[in-house]
Design a protein around this motif. Structure first.
Motif, PDB file in Angstrom:
ATOM      1  N   PRO A   9       0.820  -1.223   0.000  1.00 23.41           N
ATOM      2  CA  PRO A   9       0.000   0.000   0.000  1.00 23.41           C
ATOM      3  C   PRO A   9       0.853   1.271   0.000  1.00 23.41           C
ATOM      4  O   PRO A   9       0.420   2.304  -0.496  1.00 23.41           O
ATOM      5  CB  PRO A   9      -0.818  -0.125   1.296  1.00 23.41           C
ATOM      6  N   VAL A  24      -8.048  -4.445  -4.460  1.00 20.06           N
ATOM      7  CA  VAL A  24      -7.258  -4.693  -3.244  1.00 20.06           C
ATOM      8  C   VAL A  24      -7.206  -6.197  -2.977  1.00 20.06           C
ATOM      9  O   VAL A  24      -8.233  -6.888  -3.050  1.00 20.06           O
ATOM     10  CB  VAL A  24      -7.855  -3.948  -2.030  1.00 20.06           C
ATOM     11  N   ALA A 107      -5.253  -1.377   3.674  1.00 18.21           N
ATOM     12  CA  ALA A 107      -5.073  -1.174   2.225  1.00 18.21           C
ATOM     13  C   ALA A 107      -6.355  -0.638   1.603  1.00 18.21           C
ATOM     14  O   ALA A 107      -6.322   0.265   0.761  1.00 18.21           O
ATOM     15  CB  ALA A 107      -4.649  -2.479   1.567  1.00 18.21           C
ATOM     16  N   ALA A 144      -2.002  -5.907  -0.308  1.00 15.74           N
ATOM     17  CA  ALA A 144      -2.009  -5.436   1.083  1.00 15.74           C
ATOM     18  C   ALA A 144      -0.642  -5.643   1.734  1.00 15.74           C
ATOM     19  O   ALA A 144      -0.234  -4.881   2.606  1.00 15.74           O
ATOM     20  CB  ALA A 144      -3.086  -6.153   1.883  1.00 15.74           C
TER      21      ALA A 144
END
Lengths: 233, 233
Positions: A9, A24, A107, A144
């Motif tokens: 991130p 994500v 994230a 993430a």
């Protein structure tokens, strides 16, 4: 369309990806659990950064289910941990799930300004790839990672998307890299990802079955989308 | 021994890698040029961060050769750019080279506290791998990247080292990822790396031959080591 990948991130800035759609990924285990929850009929998942925020939302919504982890384990006072096995219909159907995890929900909150935000894991990979193919938009896939660092399993899942879209998309350096990783790992994903640091940690605290489940591809047909602070199918 | 990879210098902190040996890679083109200069008998290469530092060192050492680039091009007032073709014996044998580049010399200065620092490119890969094998020390491979971002060619060169040492070393997640990338790219490295953003940029400003040269493996047998502010063979 362009496909780019942020391996953590920290690599994402709203300025660099203005107008992009975002995906994500937190394979182990947040986005696998979110996909499972959406497939099993939760009303929505609200990702929050801190345990305090989670309790505060619960106070406003007494029927909400508190879910998530710290160091991989159930948070004291929470209803569910971060194992996809816990997100069963009888526990979460129709419910608002307030979720906080070490990496995945952070994230999600990092990319909140993106045009559209998809939640991806190996479990719902084919559904997300189909959605990206249909959208034909520039897309940034945000891994993430693990406490700000690279996670092999997230990069491999990004690589699966890059591989599936490579014939119609312009791939960035990181997308080409993720694609190559995926191609090299694909034939023996489970055995080789078990070498990764986060998989190894989860196995060490008793979640070997979770790791195996989270690395299975296309077990759920669901496209979770994060908008207006909540994720819905 | 452990082998870890930082995909950009930003991922490196001295604290995380205390006691490690370091390898710095900037395939296009700084570390290829440094390896070439060392093989061709320069006295040393002094990597500096800024053009001003370079001119200041030149004032103290009038015989020094000023070398490097900004945006890939020769810096006004400098003797050499950043093409390995320029670092010929007649130009640099016996000379002190003061060098500043956008990514490579910055990365070298970032890891300056490491126990021992090697300078690697595809050109001298086998020599560096042999040195790491002999040293048997925990090693962090730092990719110079491109203005703080991931560079495919640097990660692939790190992956070559990881692949060669995989039978005797414990590979981190990033090392496993780099290894997988290299394995997938190896059969057709030049064609596929030409897709990368930095290779594409260098070709667009007339350095296609440099890209081809920099992707050739094991053309130089040299182990440049950075110590006390200078790189020597």
């Amino acid at each position: 369309m362009k496909i780019d990948v942020c391996f953590t991130p920290n690599d994402f800035t709203s300025k660099d990806y203005y107008g992009y759609h975002a995906v994500v990924i937190d394979v182990l285990r947040a986005t696998t659990s979110i996909a499972t929850a959406c497939a099993n009929g939760c009303q929505c998942v609200i990702p929050v950064k801190t345990v305090e925020e989670a309790f505060s939302l619960k106070a406003q919504n007494p029927d909400a289910v508190l879910a998530g982890e710290r160091s991989g384990l159930l948070i004291p006072g929470f209803d569910l941990g971060n194992s996809p096995f816990e997100y069963t219909k009888d526990r979460i159907s129709g419910k608002i799930i307030v979720m906080t995890t070490t990496n995945g929900t952070l994230a999600l909150n990092k990319v909140v300004a993106a045009q559209k935000i998809y939640v991806m894991a190996f479990a719902n990979a084919a559904s997300i790839v189909t959605a990206l193919h249909q959208a034909q938009e520039n897309t940034i896939i945000v891994c993430a990672g693990s406490e700000g660092k690279f996670s092999l399993e997230d990069a491999l899942c990004a690589g699966l998307a890059a591989e599936c879209l490579s014939h119609e998309a312009e791939l960035s350096d990181t997308a080409l890299a993720a694609q190559a990783m995926y191609r090299d790992f694909a034939a023996d994903l489970f055995t080789r990802v078990s070498q990764s640091s986060h998989a190894d940690y989860l196995c060490s605290i008793g979640f070997k079955k979770d790791v195996a489940l989270c690395l299975q591809q296309n077990t759920i047909a669901v496209v979770p989308v994060f908008a207006a602070n909540a994720i819905t199918a």
